[in-house]
Motif scaffolding. Structure first.
Motif, PDB file in Angstrom:
ATOM      1  N   LEU A  96     -11.832   6.992  -3.726  1.00 21.30           N
ATOM      2  CA  LEU A  96     -11.719   5.528  -3.643  1.00 21.30           C
ATOM      3  C   LEU A  96     -11.453   5.080  -2.211  1.00 21.30           C
ATOM      4  N   ILE A  97     -10.600   5.814  -1.502  1.00 24.18           N
ATOM      5  CA  ILE A  97     -10.305   5.468  -0.112  1.00 24.18           C
ATOM      6  C   ILE A  97     -11.557   5.579   0.750  1.00 24.18           C
ATOM      7  N   MET A 130       0.826  -1.203   0.000  1.00 29.26           N
ATOM      8  CA  MET A 130       0.000   0.000   0.000  1.00 29.26           C
ATOM      9  C   MET A 130       0.866   1.261   0.000  1.00 29.26           C
ATOM     10  N   ILE A 131       1.948   1.228   0.770  1.00 31.26           N
ATOM     11  CA  ILE A 131       2.849   2.379   0.835  1.00 31.26           C
ATOM     12  C   ILE A 131       3.653   2.513  -0.446  1.00 31.26           C
ATOM     13  N   SER A 132       4.236   1.413  -0.902  1.00 28.77           N
ATOM     14  CA  SER A 132       5.154   1.490  -2.040  1.00 28.77           C
ATOM     15  C   SER A 132       4.442   1.650  -3.379  1.00 28.77           C
ATOM     16  N   TYR A 174      -5.165  -0.300  -3.211  1.00 34.03           N
ATOM     17  CA  TYR A 174      -3.959  -0.284  -4.037  1.00 34.03           C
ATOM     18  C   TYR A 174      -4.127   0.667  -5.219  1.00 34.03           C
ATOM     19  N   LEU A 175      -5.301   0.636  -5.858  1.00 34.70           N
ATOM     20  CA  LEU A 175      -5.538   1.522  -6.993  1.00 34.70           C
ATOM     21  C   LEU A 175      -5.506   2.983  -6.547  1.00 34.70           C
TER      22      LEU A 175
END
Length: 473
Positions: free
Chosen positions: A101-102, A60-62, A112-113
């Motif tokens: 989206l979040i 999620m971070i990268s 992820y998107l």
């Protein structure tokens, strides 16, 4: 405040325009800082996205930095086609979609998107905004204005740190998304850069933009003529990938910005922004929670960058870069030493649990006075008019690759080797930055954009002529 940023009535002037442009940068800071307060929540039993693991949060971070890989090159061409201003305004829909989206989705796939889209915006901002700021500023304040970029990044990060632990998951995303709307409402009224307008042969619009930026300055026509001459001289090449290496000046500019961008990430700032809340030892500071430690760290970043904005056009770029890299090298070496003693020896360092936090504060101070703001400043200064779009895109791509690797590898190195490996890698990168800056980077303080091109190409501007040009600007 002559020689510093001039905020004029009604938001006109370089200061007001730069402030509006860098709201886009706050949005990247929001995306960078968002994982820190939400990371523990996403791994908790009450996670808004059930079943997330540490590997999921690592992706999620990268993935934001992975998304960063895909936007610089097309964005570089877009900003040469429709301009710096309209590139930012039209693509502003990307970060807004990310926050929506979040808010409205509850699976790792959609998260992820969302983070991938945030990365696209990161690449856009790092490609366009430094060029925009570099092209609207006078030489005597260009460094100070460019530090807006670093300050606003940290403002965005600090916003997440301050509010994230105390509001709901949806509320934080909604508040972060509001900056997208604020940016559109304010930046719509700002001018395109005079350099771009001259390049497009829109001379009268360039004059209007200069009057907006400089006020009723009688030397606007002199500056406009200097811009016309500079653009004509720099547009000898067509601005293709091949032209990045067509002249000595172009080669030196690309190598300078590209290597500094990689070394900036190799200082470890990306990992510190995203992982600090889960890296600091429990109870690092008595009676101060980990979230509060992170807020203190974010505040140090903002204040230190403000200090840099006052120094960059007085002391110059190189001396601040060197001091910054030395300080960061010392801080990350000591942090790595503590993690090594804690994990790989029988030495009890629990009484020194405050050490990593102290090292992070030291790193934050030194990083924020040099490596962060000045790399962005130099990026806005050294590219010739013909290659600005493609060169900014290529160097943003180099930054993105370094960011993705370093953020993704952080947890892997911690698990497979030890946390100390990350911080000694960062110390090595900072040491290389000292040597590279001393031996290769040119000083750009107080120089016009054309003088910088002459310097890169090995052409010395006579001092008398240089003083005349600068005084007119």
């Amino acid at each position: 405040m002559k020689g510093y940023l001039n905020f004029e009535t009604g938001g006109r002037g370089v200061g007001g325009t730069g402030l509006s442009a860098t709201i886009a940068v706050i949005m990247t800071g929001n995306a960078m800082g968002w994982p820190s307060p939400t990371h523990p929540l996403l791994l908790s039993p009450n996670s808004p996205i059930p079943g997330m693991t540490t590997d999921d949060t690592s992706w999620m971070i990268s993935l934001m930095y992975f998304g960063n890989l895909f936007s610089p090159i097309p964005c570089g061409y877009i900003m040469e086609l429709i301009g710096r201003k309209y590139t930012l305004l039209s693509l502003n829909v990307i970060p807004l979609t990310s926050w929506l989206l979040i808010i409205f989705t509850r699976t790792t796939t959609w998260l992820y998107l969302a983070r991938f889209l945030a990365g696209l915006w990161l690449g856009i901002v790092y490609t366009v905004v430094p060029i925009y700021l570099g092209e609207i500023a006078e030489p005597r304040v260009r460094g100070s204005l460019s530090t807006f970029f670093a300050i606003m990044t940290y403002v965005g990060v600090l916003f997440e740190y301050v509010f994230g632990p105390y509001v709901s998951y949806n509320s934080l995303a909604g508040a972060s998304g509001f900056f997208c709307i604020l940016f559109y409402l304010t930046f719509t009224f700002m001018p395109e850069t005079p350099y771009y307008l001259v390049k497009m042969k829109k001379i009268e619009k360039a004059r209007e933009a200069l009057f907006w930026l400089r006020g009723d300055n009688p030397d606007v026509d002199v500056e406009l003529k200097n811009i016309e001459n500079a653009v004509a001289q720099q547009m000898a090449n067509k601005g293709t990938l091949k032209d990045l290496f067509a002249t000595r000046g172009n080669r030196k500019a690309v190598v300078t910005v590209g290597v500094l961008s990689i070394l900036q990430r190799l200082s470890g700032i990306g990992a510190m922004i995203a992982y600090t809340s889960v890296t600091l030892p429990k109870g690092a500071i008595h009676h101060v929670s980990t979230h509060q430690c992170v807020i203190v760290l974010g505040t140090v970043w903002v204040v230190s960058t403000l200090i840099s904005s006052f120094l960059v056009d007085k002391l110059g770029r190189k001396i601040l870069l060197i001091a910054s890299a030395i300080g960061c090298a010392l801080a990350t070496f000591l942090a790595g030493l503590w993690f090594l003693l804690d994990a790989k020896t029988d030495i009890d360092v629990s009484s020194l649990n405050w050490t990593p936090f102290a090292c992070f504060l030291l790193h934050g101070f030194f990083y924020s006075i040099g490596l962060n703001p000045i790399v962005t400043t130099i990026k806005g200064e050294v590219f010739s008019a013909s290659i600005k779009g493609v060169a900014s895109a290529v160097t943003s791509l180099m930054l993105a690759v370094a960011s993705f690797f370093l953020n993704k590898s952080y947890q892997i190195f911690a698990d497979e080797i030890g946390m100390y490996a990350n911080y000694w890698l960062y110390a090595s990168g900072c040491t290389i930055a000292v040597v590279f800056t001393m031996t290769y980077v040119i000083e750009t303080k107080g120089k016009t954009l054309q003088e910088i091109q002459d310097k890169l190409n090995g052409i010395e501007t006579p001092l008398k002529n240089r003083e005349t040009i600068v005084s007119k600007l």
